[in-house]
Design an enzyme around this catalytic site. Structure first.
Site, PDB file in Angstrom:
ATOM      1  CB  THR A   1      -0.912   0.036   1.248  1.00  0.00           C
ATOM      2  OG1 THR A   1      -0.087  -0.030   2.427  1.00  0.00           O
ATOM      3  CG2 THR A   1      -1.891  -1.127   1.246  1.00  0.00           C
TER       4      THR A   1
ATOM      5  CD  GLU B   1      -1.045   3.970  -8.670  1.00  0.00           C
ATOM      6  OE1 GLU B   1      -1.570   5.099  -8.516  1.00  0.00           O
ATOM      7  OE2 GLU B   1      -0.564   3.318  -7.734  1.00  0.00           O
TER       8      GLU B   1
ATOM      9  NE  ARG C   1       4.493   7.507  -3.204  1.00  0.00           N
ATOM     10  CZ  ARG C   1       3.512   7.866  -2.401  1.00  0.00           C
ATOM     11  NH1 ARG C   1       2.570   6.993  -2.098  1.00  0.00           N
ATOM     12  NH2 ARG C   1       3.456   9.087  -1.895  1.00  0.00           N
TER      13      ARG C   1
ATOM     14  CG  HIS D   1      -2.796   5.111  -4.990  1.00  0.00           C
ATOM     15  ND1 HIS D   1      -1.696   5.524  -5.700  1.00  0.00           N
ATOM     16  CD2 HIS D   1      -2.529   5.437  -3.694  1.00  0.00           C
ATOM     17  CE1 HIS D   1      -0.808   6.083  -4.881  1.00  0.00           C
ATOM     18  NE2 HIS D   1      -1.306   6.044  -3.657  1.00  0.00           N
TER      19      HIS D   1
END
Length: 316
Positions: A242, A273, A244, A291
């Site tokens: 959780t 992303e 990067r 995210h």
């Protein structure tokens, strides 16, 4: 003075800033239009989360800016040192979203340990026709109590993960390049609390001993988990990221899941992303979120108020 909250801010943050005499602009300005907007409106401070980049070029091009604020912890989308060298205030909210991210770690862990991520896909499709088969398939879950969780990166969020793990009766170990020890207090509803001191261990020891590994480090130039690190882990380990994208080698992860070395993974962040790799999105042993680690109503309120308080103190 004018504050541009380009990636949004909670109403509580807006209210606090307006009460402090600031004008708050919540217009979402595209990255390539940011320079013009800031200069046209003589913006004094810009607030961002992870979407907007505040690089050296923007700082140089916008002389009115006195402050850059990051709603959250990581500031890899801001040229912090350069901005500070130019006399700008650069602030963030390192504690405001810690609980939110830590709870998401365990949301993934609980779901994976009991196959909820898979069951919630299969039950709507075949729950009425293959109930017994699905029951058998999902009856081999595991408990978190008594298991070892390894926390890679022992800052504010890592310590919050430790706090929840201790409350669940887990064995908690951690590694960190800087922090050697931290007191973790578990507080209860009636005001009582217990404090346990956790001494960090080497990365190799953590990899070897952990049943689950949760990543909590800032953006890095190189991967911190690749096939060589995975080879040192227990067979059947679970990995949660959780932190990067780009710190966990995604191809190596998928390969390890397919071989059975890694039992499952929970991912909230991705290398590419906002278009995660299809091999991740389609893997049945990966629990996925887009995210959202620090994105809870409570965290947004805390972030907004904390940013407002710092801005008022620095600019008024």
């Amino acid at each position: 003075m004018k504050i541009l909250a380009n990636d949004g801010i909670s109403q509580s943050g807006i209210d606090a800033l307006e009460k402090g005499g600031f004008e708050v602009i919540t217009t979402k300005v595209a990255q390539n239009q940011l320079e013009n907007f800031i200069n046209e409106h003589t913006i004094d401070g810009i607030l961002v989360r992870s979407a907007t980049q505040v690089r050296q070029e923007l700082v140089d091009a916008c002389p009115s800016i006195k402050l850059i604020g990051r709603g959250g912890v990581g500031m890899d989308n801001i040229d912090v040192e350069y901005a500070q060298d130019q006399g700008l205030h650069v602030i963030n909210t390192p504690e405001a979203s810690s609980s939110s991210v830590a709870e998401l770690v365990f949301a993934h862990l609980f779901g994976l340990a009991r196959f909820l991520h898979s069951s919630n896909r299969e039950m709507p499709l075949e729950g009425d026709s293959r109930f017994k088969e699905l029951k058998k398939a999902y009856s081999q879950g595991i408990e978190l109590k008594g298991k070892t969780i390894g926390i890679l990166g022992f800052g504010k969020i890592g310590q919050e993960v430790a706090r929840i793990g201790l409350g669940l009766g887990m064995n908690v170990i951690a590694t960190d390049d800087i922090i050697t020890s931290a007191p973790i207090s578990v507080e209860f509803f009636n005001g009582q609390k217990i404090t346990i001191n956790i001494d960090t261990v080497t990365k190799d020891e953590l990899l070897k001993e952990s049943d689950f590994i949760s990543l909590h480090v800032p953006s890095q130039e190189a991967y911190i988990i690749t096939k060589s690190e995975i080879a040192k882990m227990k067979d059947g380990v679970g990995i949660i990221n959780t932190a990067r994208g780009g710190i966990l080698h995604e191809v190596d992860l998928v390969t390890a899941i397919e071989s059975g070395k890694v039992q499952f993974a929970g991912l909230d962040v991705f290398e590419t992303e906002p278009t995660p790799a299809v091999q991740l999105l389609m893997n049945p042993e990966i629990s996925l979120t887009p995210h959202i680690g620090g994105a809870t109503k409570e965290a947004q309120d805390r972030i907004g108020v904390e940013l407002a308080q710092q801005i008022i103190a620095l600019l008024n």
